[in-house]
Enzyme design. Structure first.
Site, short mmCIF file in Angstrom:
data_model
loop_
_atom_site.label_atom_id
_atom_site.label_comp_id
_atom_site.label_asym_id
_atom_site.label_seq_id
_atom_site.Cartn_x
_atom_site.Cartn_y
_atom_site.Cartn_z
N ARG A 1 0.84 -1.21 0.00
CA ARG A 1 0.00 0.00 0.00
C ARG A 1 0.87 1.25 0.00
NH1 ARG A 1 -1.16 1.68 4.63
NH2 ARG A 1 -1.82 -0.31 5.51
N TYR B 1 -18.35 16.44 -14.11
CA TYR B 1 -18.61 15.01 -14.22
C TYR B 1 -19.58 14.60 -13.11
CZ TYR B 1 -17.70 10.00 -13.86
OH TYR B 1 -17.84 8.65 -13.78
N ASP C 1 -9.45 18.77 -13.97
CA ASP C 1 -9.72 17.39 -14.39
C ASP C 1 -9.38 17.32 -15.89
OD1 ASP C 1 -10.82 14.99 -15.31
OD2 ASP C 1 -12.48 15.05 -13.89
N LYS D 1 -9.97 6.13 -18.69
CA LYS D 1 -10.38 6.66 -19.99
C LYS D 1 -9.21 6.65 -20.97
CE LYS D 1 -14.05 7.17 -17.47
NZ LYS D 1 -14.42 8.42 -16.81
#
Ligand SMILES: *Cc1c(COP(=O)(O)O)cnc(C)c1O
Length: 384
Positions: A54, A107, A179, A204
């Protein structure tokens, strides 16, 4: 735009940054280090700094170095999804009593995170038309700590002048978050235009093949990078090694894919604009788009997303989506295959009735890299 790093151009950096051949085996492709923990040579004797998956993983670190180089930032951080990246960022930037400005066509998932989660932390927020810097100036308050913009925006492809809004944010003492999911760093580099943080859904264009969900942050400021790295580990929504590897593999072809996405989308936008059943086309590459000049100034090309409004309202728009064959009916975007969707009933259903409601006759396309002639033929038959 500054596309160079150590004299190398974007296409070269995409393939090589963070991806030196493996020092042990010579493997040209960074290995997938699918290991949760790392052997220590005596207590505290870490090999190369790796301790626990992690806190850090070599495959994820390769992606993070690559992302930082692509955006011209100091540090990249990779997360399990775009929204995990956004959550980490907002928790780092905001405290109770602070204020946040978000775009009026954010978004849908960003809007939901702010309106239904961040809101509960005692953080105030307001919505502004960020395509108008004066509207952002009117929305900031003394307690505003962050201004969030998305350009091109989703699903209406609005264009925000990043440099102008960066100036507004700076004079208000707030950080500017961009973004950059729709443009990708190949088409637009917000940090060079004055942004403080770049957000990506790597799901994306960066991943590019519709086979992974991931997110990223890239920052220029070292102190903010340190705080985000602390929160990334403390909250733990990190990108796994295999997911990191998939995104890295996608990025190698980002430049050629974005060139083809943009070229195909430009042809699709022109054809739609000439179609008698299309009421309006939203594509920043069209000279008629209100953000065309700003987009031409801050982007290398106009990208692969196109939205349009169909004569006949919601039923007609839904029928176009249902009739499309090569354009696959589905949410998401940015993969090599073309997708079609009805934002009002699909991606943006959760914002119905809010300031972010989208027109009911709107259809959104993620134009892929298939033959543009086949794409045009499919749209022609879907429009009837
Ligand atoms: C998809 C998307 C997100 C959210 O990313 P996930 O990977 O789905 O969590 C954020 N911003 C934009 C513009 C997106 O398209």
């Amino acid at each position: 735009m500054n596309q160079e790093r150590d004299g190398q151009r974007f296409e070269t950096v995409a393939i090589h940054a963070g991806q030196e051949p493996d020092p042990v085996t010579g493997a040209v492709v960074p290995p997938i280090h699918q290991s949760s923990t790392f052997k220590q040579d005596g207590v505290g004797g870490l090999r190369g700094g790796w301790e626990y998956g992690r806190s850090g993983n070599p495959t994820r670190a390769a992606l993070e170095e690559n992302l930082a180089a692509l955006e011209g930032g100091r540090r990249g951080l990779a997360f399990a999804s775009g929204l995990a990246a956004e959550d980490c960022l907002l928790r780092t930037l905001l405290r109770p009593g602070d204020h946040l400005v978000i775009p009026d066509d954010a978004y849908g998932g960003t809007f939901r995170l702010v309106a239904q989660v961040v809101d509960r932390w005692g953080v105030a927020w307001s919505v502004a038309d960020t395509t108008d810097p004066a509207a952002v100036r009117a929305a900031v308050r003394p307690e505003t700590k962050a201004v969030w913009v998305e350009t091109p925006s989703n699903p209406l492809l609005g264009i925000t002048d990043i440099a102008a809004v960066a100036e507004v944010a700076r004079s208000a003492g707030a950080r500017l978050v961009v973004d950059n999911t729709f443009a990708s760093p190949y088409l637009q580099q917000p940090l060079a235009l004055g942004a403080d943080v770049v957000v990506h859904s790597t799901t994306k264009y960066l991943g590019g093949h519709s086979d992974v969900v991931g997110g990223a942050l890239v920052v220029a400021d070292e102190a903010l990078a340190g705080e985000l790295t602390f929160h990334q580990n403390a909250m733990g929504a990190v990108a796994g090694p295999f997911d990191s590897w998939l995104v890295l593999r996608g990025i190698k072809t980002l430049a050629v894919r974005m060139d083809r996405h943009s070229a195909n989308a430009a042809r699709v936008a022109e054809a739609l604009a000439a179609h008698p059943r299309v009421v309006q086309v939203c594509y920043p590459g069209l000279p008629s788009h209100p953000g065309h000049e700003t987009a031409a100034k801050q982007m290398r090309d106009f990208g692969g997303m196109v939205s349009f409004r169909v004569e006949g309202g919601e039923r007609a728009a839904v029928a176009v989506c249902d009739r499309a064959r090569l354009f696959t009916l589905g949410e998401s975007l940015g993969g090599v295959e073309s997708l079609i969707e009805h934002p009002g009933r699909m991606t943006h259903a959760s914002v119905a009735g809010s300031a972010l409601e989208v027109p009911a006759d709107l259809v959104r396309l993620s134009v892929g890299i298939e033959s543009v002639d086949d794409l045009l033929a499919d749209l022609a038959q879907a429009l009837g």
